[in-house]
Design a protein around this motif. Structure first.
Motif, PDB file in Angstrom:
ATOM      1  N   HIS A  73       0.786  -1.282   0.094  1.00  0.00           N
ATOM      2  CA  HIS A  73      -0.068   0.058   0.160  1.00  0.00           C
ATOM      3  C   HIS A  73       0.883   1.326  -0.138  1.00  0.00           C
ATOM      4  O   HIS A  73       0.447   2.392  -0.506  1.00  0.00           O
ATOM      5  CB  HIS A  73      -0.889  -0.138   1.341  1.00  0.00           C
ATOM      6  CG  HIS A  73      -2.018  -0.990   1.078  1.00  0.00           C
ATOM      7  ND1 HIS A  73      -2.513  -1.592   2.054  1.00  0.00           N
ATOM      8  CD2 HIS A  73      -2.512  -1.682   0.027  1.00  0.00           C
ATOM      9  CE1 HIS A  73      -3.616  -2.332   1.860  1.00  0.00           C
ATOM     10  NE2 HIS A  73      -3.502  -2.392   0.562  1.00  0.00           N
ATOM     11  N   HIS A  92       0.045  -6.352  -6.461  1.00  0.00           N
ATOM     12  CA  HIS A  92      -0.673  -6.173  -5.222  1.00  0.00           C
ATOM     13  C   HIS A  92      -1.994  -6.887  -4.936  1.00  0.00           C
ATOM     14  O   HIS A  92      -2.258  -7.612  -4.125  1.00  0.00           O
ATOM     15  CB  HIS A  92      -0.755  -4.724  -4.929  1.00  0.00           C
ATOM     16  CG  HIS A  92      -1.702  -4.456  -3.787  1.00  0.00           C
ATOM     17  ND1 HIS A  92      -1.240  -5.007  -2.091  1.00  0.00           N
ATOM     18  CD2 HIS A  92      -2.879  -4.252  -3.324  1.00  0.00           C
ATOM     19  CE1 HIS A  92      -2.283  -4.895  -1.398  1.00  0.00           C
ATOM     20  NE2 HIS A  92      -3.233  -4.126  -2.105  1.00  0.00           N
ATOM     21  N   GLU A 117      -2.930  -9.770  -2.512  1.00  0.00           N
ATOM     22  CA  GLU A 117      -3.820  -9.419  -1.309  1.00  0.00           C
ATOM     23  C   GLU A 117      -4.997 -10.505  -1.470  1.00  0.00           C
ATOM     24  O   GLU A 117      -5.395 -11.310  -0.395  1.00  0.00           O
ATOM     25  CB  GLU A 117      -4.305  -7.997  -1.686  1.00  0.00           C
ATOM     26  CG  GLU A 117      -5.439  -7.646  -0.463  1.00  0.00           C
ATOM     27  CD  GLU A 117      -5.768  -6.312  -0.268  1.00  0.00           C
ATOM     28  OE1 GLU A 117      -4.935  -5.501  -0.147  1.00  0.00           O
ATOM     29  OE2 GLU A 117      -6.549  -5.918  -1.123  1.00  0.00           O
ATOM     30  N   HIS A 158     -10.613   2.356  -0.166  1.00  0.00           N
ATOM     31  CA  HIS A 158     -10.685   1.047  -0.300  1.00  0.00           C
ATOM     32  C   HIS A 158      -9.601   0.441   0.985  1.00  0.00           C
ATOM     33  O   HIS A 158      -9.832  -0.287   1.863  1.00  0.00           O
ATOM     34  CB  HIS A 158     -10.191   0.543  -1.487  1.00  0.00           C
ATOM     35  CG  HIS A 158      -9.964  -1.003  -1.882  1.00  0.00           C
ATOM     36  ND1 HIS A 158     -11.064  -1.760  -1.809  1.00  0.00           N
ATOM     37  CD2 HIS A 158      -8.820  -1.727  -1.625  1.00  0.00           C
ATOM     38  CE1 HIS A 158     -10.659  -3.085  -1.846  1.00  0.00           C
ATOM     39  NE2 HIS A 158      -9.546  -2.938  -1.672  1.00  0.00           N
ATOM     40  N   ASP A 163      -9.792  -2.915   2.710  1.00  0.00           N
ATOM     41  CA  ASP A 163      -8.782  -3.882   3.199  1.00  0.00           C
ATOM     42  C   ASP A 163      -8.620  -3.943   4.618  1.00  0.00           C
ATOM     43  O   ASP A 163      -8.196  -5.022   5.254  1.00  0.00           O
ATOM     44  CB  ASP A 163      -7.591  -3.446   2.629  1.00  0.00           C
ATOM     45  CG  ASP A 163      -7.363  -3.496   1.150  1.00  0.00           C
ATOM     46  OD1 ASP A 163      -8.049  -4.063   0.330  1.00  0.00           O
ATOM     47  OD2 ASP A 163      -6.510  -2.704   0.376  1.00  0.00           O
TER      48      ASP A 163
HETATM   49 FE   LIG Z   1      -5.075  -3.530  -0.804  1.00  0.00          FE
END
Ligand SMILES: [Fe+2]
Ligand SMILES: [Fe+2]
Length: 128
Positions: A21, A58, A62, A117, A122
């Motif tokens: 992030h 990413h 995730e 987000h 998340d």
């Molecule tokens: Fe993320």
């Protein structure tokens, strides 16, 4: 000039995802600088490609992290990721510097979406 800043409130407490992030935020700032200050299409294209590649990397990391935990919100979360990718595709399609104003607007939408987000979806997914 940064348009997005990492804050501890965004932390999930998962080192690999937090590092991702932070890198995404840094890359958003690179795209913004290239868009406003560099004015060369090669710098902008390079920053956008870096962002696109890292978003892909990413999201895969995730989603794998969620899948390994049999997370019940995985399908909905994947849909949210797709929405961000759609925004990013629009930005990449308008990378013509003559369309700078529209590109900045799209980048701001992308930034707000990404920060929202991370801060909500998340964090909920990670249990932070
Ligand atoms: Fe993320
Ligand atoms: Fe996510």
């Amino acid at each position: 000039m940064p348009i997005a800043i990492w804050t501890p409130e965004l932390s999930l407490g998962v080192a690999s995802l937090d590092a991702d992030h932070q890198k995404l935020i840094d890359t958003l700032n690179l795209v913004f600088d290239a868009l406003l200050f560099d004015r060369s299409s090669s710098a902008l294209n390079s920053a956008l490609t870096t962002l696109d590649d890292y978003v892909t990397e990413h999201f895969a990391r995730e989603e794998a992290w969620m899948q390994a935990r049999h997370h019940p919100d995985l399908a909905r979360h994947q849909q949210e990721h797709k929405a961000l990718r759609d925004h990013l595709a629009l930005l990449c399609a308008s990378r013509d510097l003559s369309d700078q104003e529209r590109s900045v607007e799209l980048l701001m939408i992308l930034r707000d979406w990404l920060l929202g987000h991370i801060a909500h979806s998340d964090r909920d997914a990670s249990g932070a």
